[in-house]
Design a protein around this motif. Structure first.
Motif, PDB file in Angstrom:
ATOM      1  N   VAL A  36       7.830   0.582  34.417  1.00  0.00           N
ATOM      2  CA  VAL A  36       7.427  -0.632  33.407  1.00  0.00           C
ATOM      3  C   VAL A  36       6.199  -0.046  32.013  1.00  0.00           C
ATOM      4  CG1 VAL A  36       8.485  -2.665  32.476  1.00  0.00           C
ATOM      5  CG2 VAL A  36       9.440  -1.963  34.365  1.00  0.00           C
ATOM      6  N   LEU A  37       5.336  -0.228  33.316  1.00  0.00           N
ATOM      7  CA  LEU A  37       3.839  -0.148  32.369  1.00  0.00           C
ATOM      8  C   LEU A  37       4.113   0.666  30.949  1.00  0.00           C
ATOM      9  CD1 LEU A  37       2.190  -1.848  35.206  1.00  0.00           C
ATOM     10  CD2 LEU A  37       2.356  -3.085  33.522  1.00  0.00           C
ATOM     11  N   ALA A  38       4.412   1.680  31.908  1.00  0.00           N
ATOM     12  CA  ALA A  38       4.264   2.895  30.896  1.00  0.00           C
ATOM     13  C   ALA A  38       4.412   2.871  29.565  1.00  0.00           C
ATOM     14  CB  ALA A  38       5.001   3.725  31.728  1.00  0.00           C
ATOM     15  N   TYR A  39       5.221   1.564  29.622  1.00  0.00           N
ATOM     16  CA  TYR A  39       5.719   1.617  27.974  1.00  0.00           C
ATOM     17  C   TYR A  39       4.921   0.207  27.402  1.00  0.00           C
ATOM     18  CZ  TYR A  39      10.000   4.500  29.298  1.00  0.00           C
ATOM     19  OH  TYR A  39      10.700   5.182  29.686  1.00  0.00           O
ATOM     20  N   HIS A  40       4.513  -0.502  28.180  1.00  0.00           N
ATOM     21  CA  HIS A  40       3.661  -1.500  27.416  1.00  0.00           C
ATOM     22  C   HIS A  40       1.984  -0.892  26.657  1.00  0.00           C
ATOM     23  CE1 HIS A  40       0.862  -4.549  26.952  1.00  0.00           C
ATOM     24  NE2 HIS A  40      -0.229  -4.081  27.943  1.00  0.00           N
ATOM     25  N   VAL A  41       1.588  -0.895  25.418  1.00  0.00           N
ATOM     26  CA  VAL A  41       1.058  -0.160  24.001  1.00  0.00           C
ATOM     27  C   VAL A  41      -0.619  -1.340  24.464  1.00  0.00           C
ATOM     28  CG1 VAL A  41       2.393   1.492  23.469  1.00  0.00           C
ATOM     29  CG2 VAL A  41       1.815  -0.615  22.522  1.00  0.00           C
ATOM     30  N   GLY A  42      -1.215  -0.799  23.794  1.00  0.00           N
ATOM     31  CA  GLY A  42      -2.521  -1.961  24.009  1.00  0.00           C
ATOM     32  C   GLY A  42      -3.610  -1.584  24.841  1.00  0.00           C
ATOM     33  N   PRO A  43      -5.103  -2.170  24.380  1.00  0.00           N
ATOM     34  CA  PRO A  43      -6.087  -1.884  25.348  1.00  0.00           C
ATOM     35  C   PRO A  43      -5.913  -2.687  26.890  1.00  0.00           C
ATOM     36  CG  PRO A  43      -6.294  -3.401  23.466  1.00  0.00           C
ATOM     37  CD  PRO A  43      -5.211  -3.028  23.346  1.00  0.00           C
ATOM     38  N   ASP A  44      -5.079  -3.433  27.032  1.00  0.00           N
ATOM     39  CA  ASP A  44      -5.322  -4.159  28.181  1.00  0.00           C
ATOM     40  C   ASP A  44      -4.149  -4.418  28.710  1.00  0.00           C
ATOM     41  OD1 ASP A  44      -8.393  -5.857  27.307  1.00  0.00           O
ATOM     42  OD2 ASP A  44      -6.782  -6.766  26.005  1.00  0.00           O
ATOM     43  N   LYS A  45      -3.775  -4.788  29.659  1.00  0.00           N
ATOM     44  CA  LYS A  45      -3.206  -5.051  30.978  1.00  0.00           C
ATOM     45  C   LYS A  45      -2.029  -6.538  30.171  1.00  0.00           C
ATOM     46  CE  LYS A  45      -4.746  -2.739  35.327  1.00  0.00           C
ATOM     47  NZ  LYS A  45      -5.189  -3.268  36.571  1.00  0.00           N
ATOM     48  N   PRO A  46      -0.875  -6.597  30.740  1.00  0.00           N
ATOM     49  CA  PRO A  46       0.335  -7.243  30.293  1.00  0.00           C
ATOM     50  C   PRO A  46      -0.197  -8.518  30.840  1.00  0.00           C
ATOM     51  CG  PRO A  46       1.509  -5.284  31.112  1.00  0.00           C
ATOM     52  CD  PRO A  46       0.397  -5.178  31.139  1.00  0.00           C
ATOM     53  N   VAL A  47      -1.004  -9.555  29.907  1.00  0.00           N
ATOM     54  CA  VAL A  47      -0.721 -11.161  29.992  1.00  0.00           C
ATOM     55  C   VAL A  47       0.173 -11.911  31.411  1.00  0.00           C
ATOM     56  CG1 VAL A  47      -1.630 -13.464  29.367  1.00  0.00           C
ATOM     57  CG2 VAL A  47      -2.028 -11.233  28.142  1.00  0.00           C
ATOM     58  N   VAL A  48      -0.489 -11.997  32.110  1.00  0.00           N
ATOM     59  CA  VAL A  48       0.057 -12.957  33.397  1.00  0.00           C
ATOM     60  C   VAL A  48       0.182 -13.861  33.116  1.00  0.00           C
ATOM     61  CG1 VAL A  48       1.175 -12.785  35.901  1.00  0.00           C
ATOM     62  CG2 VAL A  48       0.315 -10.714  33.943  1.00  0.00           C
ATOM     63  N   ARG A  49       0.871 -15.290  33.000  1.00  0.00           N
ATOM     64  CA  ARG A  49       0.732 -16.436  33.302  1.00  0.00           C
ATOM     65  C   ARG A  49       1.435 -17.071  34.316  1.00  0.00           C
ATOM     66  NH1 ARG A  49       0.254 -15.644  28.278  1.00  0.00           N
ATOM     67  NH2 ARG A  49      -1.078 -16.106  26.306  1.00  0.00           N
ATOM     68  N   HIS A  50       1.432 -18.370  35.402  1.00  0.00           N
ATOM     69  CA  HIS A  50       2.363 -18.883  36.179  1.00  0.00           C
ATOM     70  C   HIS A  50       2.228 -20.387  35.909  1.00  0.00           C
ATOM     71  CE1 HIS A  50      -0.300 -15.191  38.420  1.00  0.00           C
ATOM     72  NE2 HIS A  50       1.074 -15.627  38.830  1.00  0.00           N
ATOM     73  N   PHE A  51       3.880 -20.938  35.643  1.00  0.00           N
ATOM     74  CA  PHE A  51       3.291 -22.323  35.107  1.00  0.00           C
ATOM     75  C   PHE A  51       4.373 -23.160  36.446  1.00  0.00           C
ATOM     76  CE2 PHE A  51       3.036 -19.870  30.953  1.00  0.00           C
ATOM     77  CZ  PHE A  51       2.078 -20.829  30.171  1.00  0.00           C
ATOM     78  N   MET A  52       3.194 -24.168  36.173  1.00  0.00           N
ATOM     79  CA  MET A  52       4.322 -25.423  37.801  1.00  0.00           C
ATOM     80  C   MET A  52       4.496 -26.201  37.026  1.00  0.00           C
ATOM     81  SD  MET A  52       2.690 -23.209  40.178  1.00  0.00           S
ATOM     82  CE  MET A  52       3.119 -24.427  41.552  1.00  0.00           C
ATOM     83  N   THR A  53       5.931 -27.009  38.088  1.00  0.00           N
ATOM     84  CA  THR A  53       5.880 -28.010  37.130  1.00  0.00           C
ATOM     85  C   THR A  53       5.509 -29.072  37.155  1.00  0.00           C
ATOM     86  OG1 THR A  53       7.896 -27.604  38.339  1.00  0.00           O
ATOM     87  CG2 THR A  53       8.363 -30.024  37.858  1.00  0.00           C
ATOM     88  N   ILE A  54       5.937 -29.694  36.296  1.00  0.00           N
ATOM     89  CA  ILE A  54       4.517 -31.361  36.110  1.00  0.00           C
ATOM     90  C   ILE A  54       4.956 -32.144  36.853  1.00  0.00           C
ATOM     91  CG2 ILE A  54       3.418 -32.773  34.847  1.00  0.00           C
ATOM     92  CD1 ILE A  54       3.759 -30.747  32.495  1.00  0.00           C
ATOM     93  N   ASN A  55       4.538 -32.744  37.657  1.00  0.00           N
ATOM     94  CA  ASN A  55       4.704 -33.732  38.568  1.00  0.00           C
ATOM     95  C   ASN A  55       4.424 -35.593  37.962  1.00  0.00           C
ATOM     96  OD1 ASN A  55       5.998 -33.080  40.519  1.00  0.00           O
ATOM     97  ND2 ASN A  55       4.080 -32.501  41.842  1.00  0.00           N
ATOM     98  N   ARG A  56       5.299 -35.969  37.263  1.00  0.00           N
ATOM     99  CA  ARG A  56       4.978 -36.931  36.053  1.00  0.00           C
ATOM    100  C   ARG A  56       4.970 -37.941  37.048  1.00  0.00           C
ATOM    101  NH1 ARG A  56       9.397 -37.029  31.779  1.00  0.00           N
ATOM    102  NH2 ARG A  56      10.311 -36.209  34.213  1.00  0.00           N
ATOM    103  N   PRO A  57       3.645 -39.122  36.785  1.00  0.00           N
ATOM    104  CA  PRO A  57       4.064 -40.754  37.027  1.00  0.00           C
ATOM    105  C   PRO A  57       5.041 -41.753  37.118  1.00  0.00           C
ATOM    106  CG  PRO A  57       1.633 -39.675  36.614  1.00  0.00           C
ATOM    107  CD  PRO A  57       2.603 -38.742  35.972  1.00  0.00           C
ATOM    108  N   GLY A  58       5.944 -41.926  37.892  1.00  0.00           N
ATOM    109  CA  GLY A  58       6.821 -43.260  37.769  1.00  0.00           C
ATOM    110  C   GLY A  58       8.125 -41.897  37.671  1.00  0.00           C
ATOM    111  N   ALA A  59       7.859 -40.834  37.505  1.00  0.00           N
ATOM    112  CA  ALA A  59       9.408 -39.714  37.461  1.00  0.00           C
ATOM    113  C   ALA A  59      10.531 -40.176  37.960  1.00  0.00           C
ATOM    114  CB  ALA A  59       9.426 -38.433  37.372  1.00  0.00           C
TER     115      ALA A  59
END
Length: 532
Positions: free
Chosen positions: A508-531
């Motif tokens: 899969v990575l062989a098809y990625h172009v650019g000087p850097d590796k793919p950007v990986v981000r992690h998103f967490m569920t926000i525990n809202r006060p009073g929810a």
């Protein structure tokens, strides 16, 4: 010299005292279990001549394994295995004590026999995955395969001795003594387990809980195409082959005119044939593929059913059951070995538990079904129908090739640790992971094809949702996303990625172009006060 070559051969594990003691105790325990099963199957023919009732004993023993194999596989991974095995042995001993008392007092009935057989099946369901899982703890790493082969040999030694001994004890001294011998075998196994100087489980910050491990095992099974093929082949083979096992007590008694001792000899012949099959298996594997071995097992089993349907002389029946034993062990080892080869270590216990579920589900449904057919058309016609069905199914399924099982499933550990601003609680979730690729237009189709294969790996290793999206302002920017139920499960996912998965990700990575590796981000569920 490599580790594999340093092994002393098939019997090398027996030089290690802990394995030798537990292996010997297991052979004795399995011998007692086969003696108990012979007594129960034969007593049912005394209590009822109905084929459906006789087949019900077989079903009662296998149904719990169908229902509980997966939970048992999970428990194997989260409990102290030595204590768990001791508790299971105590349960099985109590079942045999109850059977002994009821048979001696003349109070054994059809319902109590089936009920206690069902309880024994529960014990077998809980014990099976655990015995397989402890093997790497008992021997050196290079001897694990030999230890597994010795365990299979031990089962068949017990299969060759137990039924014959049980039949002889039953004929000479009655059911009470036969069940008592089984109780004595459990005492030996419990003593060996108590003696076993097992090290305590190391503390693991990422230790799975029961329900999380259960869900992870099911996710892997649902997403593993190679395992699906093994399960399909096993279900078809055992559903048809169960006919001979479900009706064998009635074959021995009604078609062949034998007594309890002769029934034990027939089962002993199956065990002896299995030992012979295990000894010639290496030579067979040099000449036949796994698919060829399984087809051969189906053809031989069908031929045996056809011969038994003709009510042959007793000597001929014993001879053909030798062939049945060889065919049976060939099918078992081929399917089980293939299942093991497509499962990584982290989920092997649970994957094998799913295999056991399918195996015993097919045996249970087959036993009930063939018992009903026997009621309607008779034993001989049922065996002929089963033989024809197995022959046709074997030829059709031969086109559905078993996986080669040669993928490198050793963890690659190539994923970097995820970046976090502050420590994250392990139970926080769900977690959304985004991976941003830059893919040129001319490579888009090939990239999507490659990442579709990668999606199955993501789901196997822990993701419960997956997809790809594109940027409406820049179609060459493609984002892969997947959901994991908790932060701990995502950390486990890092440890589960195998070398074969790494190769898939590399495509899969062989098809990625650019000087850097793919950007990986992690998103967490926000525990809202009073929810809520």
């Amino acid at each position: 010299m490599s580790a594999a070559k340093s092994s002393g051969g098939t019997f090398a594990p027996l030089a290690q005292p802990v394995f030798a003691v537990l292996w010997t105790a297991t052979v004795l325990g399995n011998t007692g279990s086969f003696m108990r099963d012979v007594a129960s199957a034969w007593l049912m023919t005394d209590l009822s001549a109905s084929p459906a009732a006789v087949a019900m004993v077989q079903a009662a023993g296998t149904l719990p394994i169908f229902l509980l194999a997966i939970p048992a596989g999970v428990l194997t991974d989260i409990l102290d295995r030595r204590k768990f095995l001791i508790a299971v042995q105590l349960l099985l001993a109590s079942v045999s004590i109850s059977l002994m008392v009821l048979s001696q007092t003349g109070m054994l009935s059809v319902s109590s026999l089936i009920g206690l057989t069902f309880l024994g099946g529960i014990g077998a369901a809980l014990m099976g995955p655990t015995w397989q899982a402890i093997v790497p703890e008992l021997v050196k790493r290079e001897d694990v395969k030999s230890a597994v082969a010795l365990n299979s040999l031990g089962i068949n030694i017990a299969r060759s001795i137990g039924p014959a001994a049980g039949g002889l004890l039953l004929a000479a001294f009655g059911a009470g003594i036969t069940y008592g011998a089984d109780v004595a075998s459990y005492i030996v196994v419990i003593a060996a387990l108590v003696w076993w100087p097992r090290a305590k489980n190391a503390n693991d910050a990422l230790q799975e809980n029961f329900f999380g491990a259960f869900r992870a095992g099911l996710r892997y099974t649902r997403s593993s195409t190679p395992l699906h093929v093994v399960l399909l082949r096993a279900a078809i083979f055992f559903a048809f082959a169960s006919a001979v096992w479900a009706l064998l007590p009635l074959v021995a008694r009604q078609l062949l005119g034998g007594d309890a001792g002769f029934y034990g000899i027939l089962l002993g012949a199956v065990g002896a044939g299995a030992i012979g099959g295990a000894l010639v298996m290496p030579k067979l594997r040099e000449r036949l593929s796994s698919d060829g071995l399984l087809l051969g097992a189906a053809l031989i089993t069908a031929a045996v059913m056809g011969v038994l349907a003709l009510a042959p002389p007793k000597v001929v029946a014993i001879i053909v059951l030798l062939f049945l034993g060889g065919a049976w062990i060939t099918a078992l080892t081929t399917l089980n070995g293939t299942a093991q080869s497509v499962l990584p270590n982290w989920v092997r216990g649970r994957g094998l538990a799913v295999y056991l579920t399918v195996f015993n589900g097919a045996m249970t449904a087959g036993s009930l079904g063939w018992g009903a057919v026997g009621e309607a058309v008779g034993i001989q016609s049922t065996l002929i129908i089963g033989a024809i069905g197995l022959l046709i199914a074997g030829l059709i399924m031969h086109r559905v090739k078993l996986p080669a099982g040669d993928a490198d499933l050793v963890p690659s550990n190539h994923w970097p640790e995820p970046l976090v601003a502050e420590p994250i609680a392990h139970d926080r979730g769900p977690v959304l992971i985004l991976i941003e690729y830059k893919v040129e237009k001319q490579h888009r189709t090939a990239f999507l094809h490659a990442i579709d294969h990668l999606s199955r790996e993501r789901r196997r290793d822990g993701a419960y949702g997956w997809g790809v999206t594109e940027d409406s302002a820049d179609p060459e920017k493609i984002v892969e996303w997947f959901m994991v139920e908790s932060w701990a499960e995502h950390l486990r996912q890092h440890k589960r990625v195998s070398n074969a998965d790494a190769d898939l990700q590399g495509k899969v990575l062989a098809y990625h172009v650019g000087p850097d590796k793919p950007v990986v981000r992690h998103f967490m569920t926000i525990n809202r006060p009073g929810a809520a």
